[in-house]
Design an enzyme around this catalytic site. Structure first.
Site, short mmCIF file in Angstrom:
data_model
loop_
_atom_site.label_atom_id
_atom_site.label_comp_id
_atom_site.label_asym_id
_atom_site.label_seq_id
_atom_site.Cartn_x
_atom_site.Cartn_y
_atom_site.Cartn_z
N TYR A 136 47.57 15.34 4.88
CA TYR A 136 47.16 16.59 5.51
C TYR A 136 47.26 17.71 4.50
CZ TYR A 136 47.21 20.29 9.14
OH TYR A 136 46.95 21.38 9.93
N LYS A 164 42.92 14.79 5.72
CA LYS A 164 42.58 15.85 6.68
C LYS A 164 42.48 17.13 5.87
CE LYS A 164 44.29 18.52 10.63
NZ LYS A 164 45.44 18.77 11.52
N VAL A 206 39.64 16.18 13.01
CA VAL A 206 40.92 16.38 13.69
C VAL A 206 40.84 17.74 14.36
CG1 VAL A 206 43.41 16.49 13.48
CG2 VAL A 206 42.11 14.96 12.00
#
Length: 299
Positions: A136, A164, A206
């Protein structure tokens, strides 16, 4: 490590009772609604899931709830947002024992690591379990930027399967493709850059606002995947005022307020977050209610 994480992955909210205790029944019901709407996977205990507001043991109670609610229909991932590398390793190992399908790993919280420290953190956490990892990258929120060149240097670790990308710089999708090729599965992590990211090569999203608008979220995704950009842009323009709520410091409160307005859950958050009040509340409600009144037709 072969893992296919594509499509819409909600950053699922954790539901709370009025006393701020976890509402497991409400969380399970919300998960059922999301799966019924056609999401492709679930990410529990991310920022929107209020990871850092839960006790260690509570996190695994939420994960158990999610696994039981999902019933194997979609992958269930957990955010890893700990203040130290050692605790992130312990948490990752315990996630594997709990039966979680993968991890979304954040940099160490609080301390803003330099590139060398950041890479060591992620490599060390990767060794703590056999689970595949979505890295992330959110320098806006967490102050640590994982550049395309850093991802290239980490490419020899097979557990790093996805990124992400939440830098709010949509150029990063192209830069990652140019530097790393197809090494990583790329997922957009910023709601109001979703369509742009898909057009440039992201294969997953996401999402935060999907918690309140799962059907419309899936509609936008399906139109984008079908390369029907003329219709996708229409939906995106309707959706964007809502999607902007995902980029604010109070995104959790805003998303949960939207959920409450559409009957998808409670707006209750856990302190230090508090439900929004006054003029701020009225301004956010106006955005939400305007969107509700003009929802696109589905089907």
């Amino acid at each position: 490590m072969k893992v296919t994480w594509q499509g819409v992955y909600p950053a699922v909210t954790t539901q709370f009772h009025a006393d701020q205790s976890i509402d497991f029944e409400g969380t399970a019901l919300h998960i059922e609604k999301l799966i019924a709407a056609g999401v492709h996977g679930l990410i529990m205990l991310g920022t929107v899931g209020e990871n850092c507001s839960l006790e260690y043991a509570e996190k695994f109670q939420v994960l158990k709830c999610a696994l039981e609610a999902a019933k194997g229909r979609v992958p269930v991932l957990s955010g890893v947002a700990e203040t130290t590398t050692n605790l992130a390793c312990r948490y990752s190992a315990d996630c594997q024992k709990a039966g979680i399908h993968g991890l979304m790993v954040l940099p160490g919280m609080v301390y803003k690591s330099d590139p060398r420290e950041t890479i060591v953190h992620f490599r060390t956490v990767a060794k703590a379990s056999d689970l595949p990892i979505m890295v992330y990258n959110n320098p806006v929120a967490y102050g640590v930027d994982i550049t395309p060149e850093m991802f290239l240097s980490m490419a020899d670790e097979p557990k790093f399967v996805a990124i992400k990308e939440s830098s709010e710089n949509v150029r990063r999708i192209t830069d990652l493709k140019n530097v790393c090729g197809d090494r990583y599965t790329l997922l957009c992590g910023v709601d109001d850059l979703a369509l742009e990211s898909v057009m440039l090569g992201a294969v997953g999203w996401v999402s935060g606002l999907v918690n309140a608008f799962p059907a419309e979220n899936r509609l936008l995704w399906d139109l984008a995947m079908a390369n029907n950009y003329a219709e996708a842009v229409k939906v995106y323009r309707w959706y964007t005022p809502l999607l902007h709520l995902d980029t604010h410091m109070k995104l959790v409160q805003y998303i949960k307020l939207a959920m409450a307005e559409v009957g998808m859950g409670s707006e209750m958050v856990r302190a230090p977050r508090l439900p929004i009040v006054g003029a701020e509340r009225e301004a956010i409600l106006k955005i939400i209610r305007t969107a509700i009144a003009n929802r696109p037709k589905i089907g």
